[in-house]
Design a protein around this motif. Structure first.
Motif, PDB file in Angstrom:
ATOM      1  N   PHE A  39       6.590  45.257  19.580  1.00 27.55           N
ATOM      2  CA  PHE A  39       7.045  46.855  19.745  1.00 27.55           C
ATOM      3  C   PHE A  39       5.693  47.222  21.064  1.00 27.55           C
ATOM      4  O   PHE A  39       6.295  48.607  21.321  1.00 27.55           O
ATOM      5  CB  PHE A  39       6.467  47.442  18.480  1.00 27.55           C
ATOM      6  N   GLY A  40       4.980  46.271  21.563  1.00 29.84           N
ATOM      7  CA  GLY A  40       3.955  47.170  22.685  1.00 29.84           C
ATOM      8  C   GLY A  40       4.123  46.872  23.884  1.00 29.84           C
ATOM      9  O   GLY A  40       3.448  47.685  24.804  1.00 29.84           O
ATOM     10  N   TYR A  41       5.339  46.752  24.349  1.00 32.15           N
ATOM     11  CA  TYR A  41       5.379  46.096  25.379  1.00 32.15           C
ATOM     12  C   TYR A  41       6.855  47.197  26.379  1.00 32.15           C
ATOM     13  O   TYR A  41       7.241  48.122  26.243  1.00 32.15           O
ATOM     14  CB  TYR A  41       6.246  44.325  25.901  1.00 32.15           C
ATOM     15  N   ALA A  84      -2.217  49.391  25.949  1.00 35.15           N
ATOM     16  CA  ALA A  84      -2.547  48.064  26.541  1.00 35.15           C
ATOM     17  C   ALA A  84      -1.738  47.377  25.956  1.00 35.15           C
ATOM     18  O   ALA A  84      -1.832  47.810  24.580  1.00 35.15           O
ATOM     19  CB  ALA A  84      -3.929  47.453  26.715  1.00 35.15           C
ATOM     20  N   TYR A  85      -1.154  46.025  26.241  1.00 37.36           N
ATOM     21  CA  TYR A  85      -0.043  45.689  25.751  1.00 37.36           C
ATOM     22  C   TYR A  85      -1.080  44.025  25.608  1.00 37.36           C
ATOM     23  O   TYR A  85      -1.317  43.296  26.591  1.00 37.36           O
ATOM     24  CB  TYR A  85       0.523  44.603  26.708  1.00 37.36           C
ATOM     25  N   THR A  86      -0.990  44.420  24.256  1.00 34.26           N
ATOM     26  CA  THR A  86      -1.833  42.558  23.522  1.00 34.26           C
ATOM     27  C   THR A  86      -0.615  41.550  23.087  1.00 34.26           C
ATOM     28  O   THR A  86       0.105  42.389  21.840  1.00 34.26           O
ATOM     29  CB  THR A  86      -2.969  42.814  22.900  1.00 34.26           C
ATOM     30  N   GLN A 143       4.341  38.013  32.331  1.00 35.40           N
ATOM     31  CA  GLN A 143       3.196  38.881  31.641  1.00 35.40           C
ATOM     32  C   GLN A 143       3.102  37.751  29.395  1.00 35.40           C
ATOM     33  O   GLN A 143       2.613  37.433  29.189  1.00 35.40           O
ATOM     34  CB  GLN A 143       3.289  40.583  30.670  1.00 35.40           C
ATOM     35  N   VAL A 144       3.883  38.032  29.198  1.00 34.51           N
ATOM     36  CA  VAL A 144       4.200  37.090  28.108  1.00 34.51           C
ATOM     37  C   VAL A 144       4.181  35.522  28.214  1.00 34.51           C
ATOM     38  O   VAL A 144       4.095  35.097  27.296  1.00 34.51           O
ATOM     39  CB  VAL A 144       5.669  37.549  26.961  1.00 34.51           C
ATOM     40  N   SER A 145       4.702  34.744  28.875  1.00 33.49           N
ATOM     41  CA  SER A 145       4.369  34.028  29.852  1.00 33.49           C
ATOM     42  C   SER A 145       2.441  33.313  29.496  1.00 33.49           C
ATOM     43  O   SER A 145       2.465  31.797  29.151  1.00 33.49           O
ATOM     44  CB  SER A 145       5.378  33.245  30.588  1.00 33.49           C
ATOM     45  N   ARG A 146       2.544  34.472  30.002  1.00 32.94           N
ATOM     46  CA  ARG A 146       0.755  33.801  29.781  1.00 32.94           C
ATOM     47  C   ARG A 146       0.462  34.207  28.664  1.00 32.94           C
ATOM     48  O   ARG A 146      -1.082  33.152  28.286  1.00 32.94           O
ATOM     49  CB  ARG A 146       0.442  35.182  31.545  1.00 32.94           C
TER      50      ARG A 146
END
Length: 572
Positions: free
Chosen positions: A420-422, A439-441, A364-367
């Motif tokens: 902090f959101g993941y 939601a993770y942003t 997800q972070v890679s995206r």
């Protein structure tokens, strides 16, 4: 043939490998680290940012303060400045406090971090020596420099690693219970566990050049100094990073999509165009590197007793400074579980959680990084021709580009959400309760006590961070002192699970106070369970969070909690 033994062997002594070794050693696990470079040999100038989550880890390891004292001068602004060239017209600025005011600043988008350790801008050439010195001095860590892994094999009791001394060419081997590959994007560990990268192999090509240019700081003086200056003009766009705050600068020349080869652009011309200087400007090249920005995530992070972390497991564009920091998060997520198993209070199946947790979140972070990279590429391609004109049209173009650059990039340079959101939503060792986390942003986040989320930070009435009060194993946060927790404590004791109970008053909890009376928090600060009172079956909860109740994985015929001997030769 010379032989070595340890509980864990770590391949690679970069920031990720050294953090893994330090974390394991802090938990009483003996480690051997293999590194191909000479002892203390400086790394390349890659990562320039240590995230808040990484700084929290270094705080626990006792080295945060020393890291804060390294890097740029204390009063050097950590701002990100967007200009037509490094010495040209400023378009916008994202304010970020200097390290002297990092704990006290209250203005700007980067000052509200809910943590005892906000981010720190420091280049890897200053970060890594601090980590190396601490690791080299630790009695539980042996570092074998100028040593490469040639091959390894596994059996039901451990890992046998063939190694070679790069100076003498002599062969040796290491016997360990587990192996952690922190050996970079070309990882031999990844290849030997049969893992492959999946994703987008090319997003952008970049020429990077480290220069000494003593006159550059003076030429930039019309503007307040900045940690990072990003040049936007129709001829060439690039990034200038202050390395020491005086003479040394790292320049990234972002090649365009129609420039498919590194030699398609003259390096000297690009540097001078990004800086906005003429042919008489003097500088010396210290080092240079051409690299490709990618979005690649390994299709597996583990094969039995061998694991991969950091660039060995994922590569992406260095947006939000989260490549190295994601690797540090990998290492700590894995190492507390390994230590729990090696000390006998967790089941071997707990280790299934590493890949189940880290692979989805790194994907997800890679995206996030790729989407941001594509947006930045498009923004750079759209710089209008009149942006440097002394005219109304030029002023309007500068204002529009400045607003767009700020709005796009404030979320990556002030990325509280990414820090902090993941959350982990597929873990076999977390007791979920059906509630969906926020939601993770990248830019923003909502504190949450949903199992799998990061525990919200609070300050205790005695002035300490709650993180400083947490134990080495699980921590039970009790928000209602009348809530009886003896049954859960007894279940933990029967399984030899370290459990620390912390009572938080309403004043201490503040707005983070959950509806539930209890939160069970893991050593990596993620919430494993919550409830209004201890569960009816406390034994079942302890079995869940220690891997004994996991339905995935297969129990191996591995002796549990039998310490291995220290290195028989060459170790400490």
């Amino acid at each position: 043939m010379r032989s070595y033994q340890a509980s864990v062997v770590v391949i690679g002594a970069g920031p990720v490998g050294l953090t893994a070794a330090l974390d394991l050693a802090s938990r009483g696990v003996d480690v051997i680290v293999l590194e191909t470079r000479h002892a203390g040999e400086p790394p390349s100038v890659k990562c320039n940012h240590v995230s808040a989550r990484s700084m929290e880890i270094f705080r626990r390891l006792g080295i945060a303060e020393q890291l804060r004292d390294a890097g740029l001068p204390a009063d050097f602004p950590n701002d990100c400045s967007y200009r037509t060239t490094a010495t040209g017209i400023e378009l916008t600025r994202i304010p970020i406090p200097s390290r002297a005011t990092r704990y006290t600043a209250t203005d700007g988008p980067d000052t509200w971090w809910p943590t005892p350790e906000p981010p720190h801008r420091i280049n890897q050439i200053y970060l890594e020596p601090v980590l190396f010195a601490h690791a080299a001095a630790h009695p539980k860590i042996s570092i074998l420099s100028r040593t490469e892994m040639v091959h390894f094999e596994q059996d039901t009791a451990g890992v046998s690693v063939d190694i070679r001394d790069l100076d003498t060419q002599r062969s040796a081997f290491v016997r360990a219970k587990f192996l952690i590959g922190c050996d970079g994007g070309r990882s031999l560990t990844r290849k030997l566990i049969g893992s492959s990268f999946v994703g987008t192999p090319v997003i952008q090509r970049v020429q990077s050049t480290l220069i000494d240019a003593p006159e550059l700081k003076t030429l930039m003086q019309p503007h307040k100094p900045a940690w990072m200056v990003l040049a936007l003009n129709p001829r060439r766009t690039g990034t200038v990073v202050a390395i020491d705050g005086h003479d040394r600068w790292l320049i990234h020349n972002h090649l365009r999509p129609d420039e498919p080869h590194f030699d398609a652009v003259d390096r000297d011309w690009a540097i001078r165009t990004i800086l906005g200087v003429g042919p008489d400007f003097a500088y010396d090249i210290v080092s240079k590197e051409d690299w490709v920005g990618r979005r690649l995530v390994a299709d597996r992070f583990r094969d039995r007793r061998a694991f991969i972390c950091g660039d060995a497991a994922h590569l992406w564009m260095p947006y939000a400074g989260y490549g190295m920091n994601a690797g540090i998060a990998d290492a700590v997520s894995l190492c507390w579980m390994l230590a729990a198993y090696l000390h006998g209070w967790a089941d071997i199946r707990m280790l299934d959680a590493y890949e189940a947790e880290r692979q989805p979140i790194t994907d997800q972070v890679s995206r996030f990084a790729m989407e941001h990279a594509v947006a930045s590429i498009n923004q750079r391609a759209g710089v209008p021709a009149e942006i440097e004109d002394d005219s109304a049209a030029g002023a309007a173009a500068r204002a529009a580009i400045g607003r767009a650059a700020y709005d796009l990039n404030v979320q990556q340079y002030c990325c509280a959400g990414l820090n902090f959101g993941y959350f982990y939503d597929q873990s076999p060792v977390i007791a979920y309760d059906g509630e969906t986390p926020p939601a993770y942003t990248m830019g923003s986040f909502t504190p949450s006590t949903v199992p799998g989320a990061r525990m919200p930070h609070v300050w205790l009435s005695d002035g300490r961070s709650v993180f400083d009060a947490m134990g080495p194993g699980y921590t039970l946060l009790r928000y209602d002192p009348a809530c009886e927790v003896a049954a859960l404590c007894e279940a933990a004791r029967r399984h030899a699970v370290p459990l620390t109970v912390i009572d938080l008053s309403a004043e201490e909890a503040g707005e983070t106070r959950p509806a539930e009376a209890l939160l069970l928090v893991r050593p990596d600060l993620h919430i494993a369970w919550r409830g209004d009172g201890v569960p009816r079956d406390s034994e079942a909860l302890i079995e869940r969070v220690t891997g004994r109740a996991s339905s995935s994985g297969t129990e191996e015929a591995i002796p549990n909690a039998i310490p291995m001997a220290r290195a028989s030769a060459g170790g400490k």
